[in-house]
Design a protein around this motif. Structure first.
Motif, PDB file in Angstrom:
ATOM      1  N   SER A  99    -132.253 -28.851 -32.969  1.00  0.00           N
ATOM      2  CA  SER A  99    -133.162 -29.716 -32.212  1.00  0.00           C
ATOM      3  C   SER A  99    -133.051 -29.432 -30.714  1.00  0.00           C
ATOM      4  N   PHE A 100    -131.831 -29.347 -30.216  1.00  0.00           N
ATOM      5  CA  PHE A 100    -131.612 -29.061 -28.803  1.00  0.00           C
ATOM      6  C   PHE A 100    -132.228 -27.721 -28.422  1.00  0.00           C
ATOM      7  N   THR A 101    -132.016 -26.705 -29.245  1.00  0.00           N
ATOM      8  CA  THR A 101    -132.520 -25.366 -28.966  1.00  0.00           C
ATOM      9  C   THR A 101    -134.042 -25.354 -28.894  1.00  0.00           C
ATOM     10  N   THR A 102    -134.690 -26.067 -29.808  1.00  0.00           N
ATOM     11  CA  THR A 102    -136.151 -26.137 -29.828  1.00  0.00           C
ATOM     12  C   THR A 102    -136.679 -26.776 -28.552  1.00  0.00           C
ATOM     13  N   SER A 103    -136.075 -27.870 -28.129  1.00  0.00           N
ATOM     14  CA  SER A 103    -136.517 -28.552 -26.910  1.00  0.00           C
ATOM     15  C   SER A 103    -136.207 -27.734 -25.658  1.00  0.00           C
ATOM     16  N   LEU A 104    -135.054 -27.063 -25.655  1.00  0.00           N
ATOM     17  CA  LEU A 104    -134.696 -26.228 -24.506  1.00  0.00           C
ATOM     18  C   LEU A 104    -135.701 -25.092 -24.337  1.00  0.00           C
ATOM     19  N   ARG A 105    -136.127 -24.510 -25.440  1.00  0.00           N
ATOM     20  CA  ARG A 105    -137.126 -23.439 -25.375  1.00  0.00           C
ATOM     21  C   ARG A 105    -138.404 -23.952 -24.707  1.00  0.00           C
ATOM     22  N   LYS A 106    -138.803 -25.162 -25.049  1.00  0.00           N
ATOM     23  CA  LYS A 106    -139.992 -25.756 -24.446  1.00  0.00           C
ATOM     24  C   LYS A 106    -139.795 -25.980 -22.947  1.00  0.00           C
ATOM     25  N   GLN A 107    -138.625 -26.488 -22.568  1.00  0.00           N
ATOM     26  CA  GLN A 107    -138.366 -26.751 -21.149  1.00  0.00           C
ATOM     27  C   GLN A 107    -138.387 -25.468 -20.316  1.00  0.00           C
ATOM     28  N   LEU A 108    -137.990 -24.356 -20.917  1.00  0.00           N
ATOM     29  CA  LEU A 108    -137.857 -23.103 -20.169  1.00  0.00           C
ATOM     30  C   LEU A 108    -139.019 -22.145 -20.403  1.00  0.00           C
ATOM     31  N   GLU A 109    -140.088 -22.620 -21.024  1.00  0.00           N
ATOM     32  CA  GLU A 109    -141.165 -21.718 -21.408  1.00  0.00           C
ATOM     33  C   GLU A 109    -141.891 -21.095 -20.210  1.00  0.00           C
ATOM     34  N   ASP A 110    -141.818 -21.715 -19.039  1.00  0.00           N
ATOM     35  CA  ASP A 110    -142.481 -21.152 -17.857  1.00  0.00           C
ATOM     36  C   ASP A 110    -141.526 -20.297 -17.026  1.00  0.00           C
ATOM     37  N   THR A 111    -140.402 -19.906 -17.608  1.00  0.00           N
ATOM     38  CA  THR A 111    -139.431 -19.028 -16.947  1.00  0.00           C
ATOM     39  C   THR A 111    -139.280 -17.754 -17.767  1.00  0.00           C
ATOM     40  N   LYS A 112    -138.429 -16.866 -17.306  1.00  0.00           N
ATOM     41  CA  LYS A 112    -138.118 -15.651 -18.058  1.00  0.00           C
ATOM     42  C   LYS A 112    -136.831 -15.794 -18.871  1.00  0.00           C
ATOM     43  N   VAL A 113    -136.391 -17.048 -19.066  1.00  0.00           N
ATOM     44  CA  VAL A 113    -135.216 -17.313 -19.901  1.00  0.00           C
ATOM     45  C   VAL A 113    -135.693 -17.460 -21.346  1.00  0.00           C
ATOM     46  N   ASN A 114    -135.315 -16.520 -22.185  1.00  0.00           N
ATOM     47  CA  ASN A 114    -135.722 -16.508 -23.587  1.00  0.00           C
ATOM     48  C   ASN A 114    -134.697 -17.262 -24.427  1.00  0.00           C
ATOM     49  N   VAL A 115    -135.132 -18.308 -25.119  1.00  0.00           N
ATOM     50  CA  VAL A 115    -134.245 -19.088 -25.977  1.00  0.00           C
ATOM     51  C   VAL A 115    -134.527 -18.690 -27.429  1.00  0.00           C
ATOM     52  N   LEU A 116    -133.626 -17.929 -28.012  1.00  0.00           N
ATOM     53  CA  LEU A 116    -133.739 -17.499 -29.399  1.00  0.00           C
ATOM     54  C   LEU A 116    -132.765 -18.318 -30.243  1.00  0.00           C
ATOM     55  N   GLU A 117    -132.964 -18.290 -31.541  1.00  0.00           N
ATOM     56  CA  GLU A 117    -132.066 -19.031 -32.441  1.00  0.00           C
ATOM     57  C   GLU A 117    -131.722 -18.158 -33.635  1.00  0.00           C
ATOM     58  N   ILE A 118    -130.438 -17.905 -33.814  1.00  0.00           N
ATOM     59  CA  ILE A 118    -129.954 -17.193 -34.992  1.00  0.00           C
ATOM     60  C   ILE A 118    -129.620 -18.233 -36.060  1.00  0.00           C
ATOM     61  N   ILE A 119    -130.221 -18.074 -37.255  1.00  0.00           N
ATOM     62  CA  ILE A 119    -130.079 -19.068 -38.321  1.00  0.00           C
ATOM     63  C   ILE A 119    -129.490 -18.373 -39.555  1.00  0.00           C
ATOM     64  N   PRO A 120    -128.174 -18.359 -39.698  1.00  0.00           N
ATOM     65  CA  PRO A 120    -127.573 -17.645 -40.831  1.00  0.00           C
ATOM     66  C   PRO A 120    -127.668 -18.452 -42.131  1.00  0.00           C
ATOM     67  N   PRO A 121    -127.684 -17.732 -43.256  1.00  0.00           N
ATOM     68  CA  PRO A 121    -127.424 -18.364 -44.546  1.00  0.00           C
ATOM     69  C   PRO A 121    -125.903 -18.402 -44.756  1.00  0.00           C
ATOM     70  N   LEU A 122    -125.470 -18.581 -45.968  1.00  0.00           N
ATOM     71  CA  LEU A 122    -124.052 -18.432 -46.290  1.00  0.00           C
ATOM     72  C   LEU A 122    -123.707 -16.951 -46.156  1.00  0.00           C
ATOM     73  N   VAL A 123    -122.784 -16.638 -45.232  1.00  0.00           N
ATOM     74  CA  VAL A 123    -122.444 -15.252 -44.919  1.00  0.00           C
ATOM     75  C   VAL A 123    -120.941 -15.059 -45.072  1.00  0.00           C
TER      76      VAL A 123
END
Length: 253
Positions: A169-193
């Motif tokens: 949730s935090f990552t999704t909102s942070l991406r929105k807050q920074l969308e007008d910058t060059k800061v790229n917010v990506l999310e790595i979502i692993p399964p059971l590894v």
């Protein structure tokens, strides 16, 4: 914002790089054709020494340290590596809790501290530097590692699932807050590894029958980072993410 590849990164910090996914990603990214500087960070000095021998830079850090200590560590790191333009946050712990029985609340608190609060604290400390790079026209990357369990929780690891859902949730909102910058917010979502994450509670042998091999997972994840995917999921986590997005929740923003 158009996708930006991790190939554009000049200096990548991987926090939680002394084992599991973090270690594998640090080594794989250091081998990219773009040859970024990779800083492997973690608590265990013996593991860091081994990574030094593989030509990685290293940093000893305890993500549960007080905010003042973390701030000092981050500021010193940026002075030493002014080109630092990517941080992958891989630290995590996992416990099983059964609320029908006695629950060790200290473990619940520790999970939230390591898996969520420490990650948010570290991100907040790096953002001023990344915004400065953005003002100079340079892209940067903030890349938390969440979990497929943040999408579809497991009752066996009830609090771990909740901590990863909070981080998603935090990552999704942070991406929105920074969308007008060059800061790229990506999310790595692993399964059971394949990981040491499960050793402490003795579930490794049972889970090893179901998990994705670490080498296979690492290749898929690095491919996603190189493509600049916003959500980098694999295996069962990719299946769950697809169903989640088809539910229309991705249209909230």
């Amino acid at each position: 914002m158009a996708p930006v590849s991790i190939d554009n990164a000049k200096c990548v910090l991987v926090i939680g790089a002394t084992s599991g996914i973090g270690r594998a990603l640090a080594l794989a990214i250091s081998s990219l054709p773009s040859h970024p500087t990779v800083i492997a960070a973690g608590r265990r000095q013996d593991r860091l020494k081994e990574l030094q021998e593989k030509n990685l830079e290293t940093l000893q850090i305890d993500v549960t340290a007080d905010l003042g200590s973390l701030k000092q560590t981050v500021e010193s790191l940026i002075v030493k590596y002014p080109n630092l333009d990517a941080v992958i946050l891989s630290s995590g712990i996992q416990y099983m809790h059964d609320f029908k029985k006695d629950v060790d609340i200290s473990q619940v608190i520790r999970e939230i501290n390591v898996n969520y609060l420490a990650v948010v604290s570290l991100i907040s400390l790096f953002i001023p530097h990344f915004l400065k790079l953005s003002a100079e026209g340079r892209p940067s990357f903030i890349i938390p590692i969440t979990s497929g369990l943040g999408l579809l929780p497991s009752p066996l690891v009830i609090n771990y699932s909740a901590s990863k859902a909070a981080l998603r949730s935090f990552t999704t909102s942070l991406r929105k807050q920074l969308e007008d910058t060059k800061v790229n917010v990506l999310e790595i979502i692993p399964p059971l590894v394949e990981s040491e994450l499960h050793d402490e509670q003795g579930t490794t042998e049972r889970l090893s029958k179901f998990w994705m091999p670490l080498d296979e997972y690492t290749k898929l994840t690095v491919d996603g980072l190189r493509k600049g995917d916003i959500h980098i999921a694999a295996g069962r986590a990719a299946e769950v993410l697809e169903k989640f997005e088809k539910g229309g929740l991705n249209g909230l923003f």
